[in-house]
Structure formats: structure tokens, C-alpha cells
Scaffold this motif. Sequence first.
Motif, PDB file in Angstrom:
ATOM      1  N   VAL A  63      12.149  60.877  68.997  1.00 20.69           N
ATOM      2  CA  VAL A  63      12.823  62.089  68.524  1.00 20.69           C
ATOM      3  C   VAL A  63      11.782  63.116  68.069  1.00 20.69           C
ATOM      4  N   GLU A  64      12.260  64.315  67.774  1.00 16.18           N
ATOM      5  CA  GLU A  64      11.371  65.371  67.304  1.00 16.18           C
ATOM      6  C   GLU A  64      10.652  64.923  66.026  1.00 16.18           C
ATOM      7  N   GLY A  65       9.353  65.152  65.991  1.00 22.80           N
ATOM      8  CA  GLY A  65       8.562  64.737  64.834  1.00 22.80           C
ATOM      9  C   GLY A  65       8.018  63.334  64.962  1.00 22.80           C
TER      10      GLY A  65
ATOM     11  N   ASN B  19      23.233  54.889  56.550  1.00 21.62           N
ATOM     12  CA  ASN B  19      23.098  53.713  55.690  1.00 21.62           C
ATOM     13  C   ASN B  19      22.996  52.414  56.493  1.00 21.62           C
ATOM     14  N   ASP B  20      23.480  52.424  57.730  1.00 17.34           N
ATOM     15  CA  ASP B  20      23.443  51.217  58.564  1.00 17.34           C
ATOM     16  C   ASP B  20      22.214  51.158  59.466  1.00 17.34           C
ATOM     17  N   GLY B  21      21.778  52.326  59.945  1.00 15.20           N
ATOM     18  CA  GLY B  21      20.659  52.363  60.876  1.00 15.20           C
ATOM     19  C   GLY B  21      21.089  51.987  62.283  1.00 15.20           C
ATOM     20  N   VAL B  22      20.123  51.579  63.095  1.00 10.76           N
ATOM     21  CA  VAL B  22      20.388  51.235  64.494  1.00 10.76           C
ATOM     22  C   VAL B  22      21.024  49.846  64.567  1.00 10.76           C
ATOM     23  N   MET B  23      22.288  49.821  64.976  1.00 10.77           N
ATOM     24  CA  MET B  23      23.061  48.574  65.080  1.00 10.77           C
ATOM     25  C   MET B  23      23.106  48.116  66.539  1.00 10.77           C
ATOM     26  N   PRO B  24      23.585  46.868  66.794  1.00 12.46           N
ATOM     27  CA  PRO B  24      23.688  46.391  68.180  1.00 12.46           C
ATOM     28  C   PRO B  24      24.487  47.335  69.081  1.00 12.46           C
ATOM     29  N   GLN B  25      25.611  47.905  68.547  1.00 15.06           N
ATOM     30  CA  GLN B  25      26.400  48.819  69.377  1.00 15.06           C
ATOM     31  C   GLN B  25      25.663  50.122  69.653  1.00 15.06           C
TER      32      GLN B  25
ATOM     33  N   ILE C  39      15.557  55.412  60.395  1.00 16.75           N
ATOM     34  CA  ILE C  39      16.266  55.457  61.675  1.00 16.75           C
ATOM     35  C   ILE C  39      15.358  55.972  62.775  1.00 16.75           C
ATOM     36  N   LYS C  40      14.583  57.009  62.475  1.00 16.56           N
ATOM     37  CA  LYS C  40      13.650  57.550  63.477  1.00 16.56           C
ATOM     38  C   LYS C  40      12.627  56.501  63.883  1.00 16.56           C
ATOM     39  N   GLY C  41      12.191  55.691  62.927  1.00 19.56           N
ATOM     40  CA  GLY C  41      11.252  54.607  63.208  1.00 19.56           C
ATOM     41  C   GLY C  41      11.886  53.529  64.084  1.00 19.56           C
ATOM     42  N   GLN C  42      13.142  53.170  63.765  1.00 20.08           N
ATOM     43  CA  GLN C  42      13.863  52.173  64.562  1.00 20.08           C
ATOM     44  C   GLN C  42      14.040  52.660  66.005  1.00 20.08           C
ATOM     45  N   LEU C  43      14.346  53.950  66.153  1.00 17.65           N
ATOM     46  CA  LEU C  43      14.522  54.520  67.493  1.00 17.65           C
ATOM     47  C   LEU C  43      13.198  54.527  68.255  1.00 17.65           C
ATOM     48  N   ALA C  44      12.106  54.822  67.543  1.00 22.42           N
ATOM     49  CA  ALA C  44      10.775  54.839  68.171  1.00 22.42           C
ATOM     50  C   ALA C  44      10.422  53.457  68.718  1.00 22.42           C
ATOM     51  N   GLU C  45      10.843  52.401  68.003  1.00 17.44           N
ATOM     52  CA  GLU C  45      10.601  51.035  68.469  1.00 17.44           C
ATOM     53  C   GLU C  45      11.314  50.761  69.790  1.00 17.44           C
TER      54      GLU C  45
END
Length: 220
Positions: A97-99, A48-54, A86-92
Motif C-alpha cells: 500500500v501507499e507508504g 481491530n481484527d486485521g487481516v483475517m482468513p476471509q 494492517i499495512k504490515g500484514q498486507l506487506a507480508e
Amino acid sequence: TQAIGAYQITWKNKKITFLDTPGHEAFLKMRSRGAQIAALVVLVIAANDGVMPQTKESIKIIQESKTPFLIAVNKIDLPEASLDKIKGQLAEMEILVEGYGGNIVTVPVSAKTGAGIEQLLEMILLTAEMEELKADPQGELEADIVEAKKDQSCGPLVTLIIKNGTLKKGDLLMAQGVYGKAKLIRDDKGKSIDEAVLSQPVEVLGFEGLPPVGAKVKLA
């Protein structure tokens, strides 16, 4: 959680030791030590939070320590949870990740319902196998200190994880200039034991003082 804790479980006749490091920004130093001590990191992200500063800071620590890692997306049971977001945020951040063009394992889980936990444990074992994480139980003792505190009744208590070799009751120890003798060894359930084996988290009584967290323990 606001302190490092270590505990061990058995899954499909294999033992997994968890080192719990806090996610709050104020505990950056603890997370850093956790990444250096761990052989494999499970990065937990709230759905629910996604990729945070920490989260970004943790990823930086993981990359700097070159520790293999996988991702657990928690709270997947919540209606506002979005795994794709979240996967999109990580890709940025170029964490693929897989997929999404990469091979980093991502497991959706729910600590509340237990969904995905078995798959996460399977992935931990599989990743450890692929990384060929090994040590020698007959080799020279090496352990990492994850906690050190002074108990009013029994003096310095040190929590450590065995990285190589075997720790035996009565062993003379040294950790960054602090000496001691393993007068008492307790497992993560508080049971007194005579020896601690590979990857086992234990509490040791007998150091003359408090060695720094993150210090290496060897035979004196």
C-alpha cells in the motif's frame, strides 16, 4: 450482510453503484461473483481484527479476477485499531500500500462516526478515472445478474446491474437460456422506471424462470 445487495448513490454529481458482498467465509462463491461483476473493488478490513482468513481469500479472488481495488480500514475509531499493523500484514502478502513501497490506496474510515467516508468516495472516483472505466449507453445491452428470487405474488424477480447499453421497459431479454420480458423495472429505491442506464442497479419482473446469479443479460 448475508446476501448480495446493490444500490446507487450520487457524490459530487457522479453516480457510484455499490455491490455489497458478504465477508463471511461461507459466502466465498458470492464474493467471487461480486469481484467478477464489479469494475472496482473496495476491500474492507476491520482495524481491530486485521487481516483475517476471509480477507486473504478476498484478496486471492481480486487478484485472480484482475479487478482494480482499494482498501478501506473500518473501525478506525476503536482504541485498539492499528493501521500500521494492517499495512504490515498486507506487506507480508505482497500487497504493498501507499507508504509501504506500493501504490494501493488505503483509506481509514469509521462506519460509526462517518470519519473518512468522504475521502473514500473521492478515492473511488479517482481510481475509476485513472482506470478509464467506460461503457456505451447507446451500445448493445449487457447486464449482470446479482440476485434472483421467486416472489409469491409476482413470480421471478431479478436484480441486475447495467454494464453496457440501456435497458427499456418492454425489452425482450435472455440470460443463460432463460427468457423474459421487462414488464416492470424498479430502481434501488423501489420506484418504477421506464429505462435503466449504465451502472444502474434495478429489479426486473418478467423472466419466465430464475436465471443463475452471475449470468449475463442480453436482448433476446
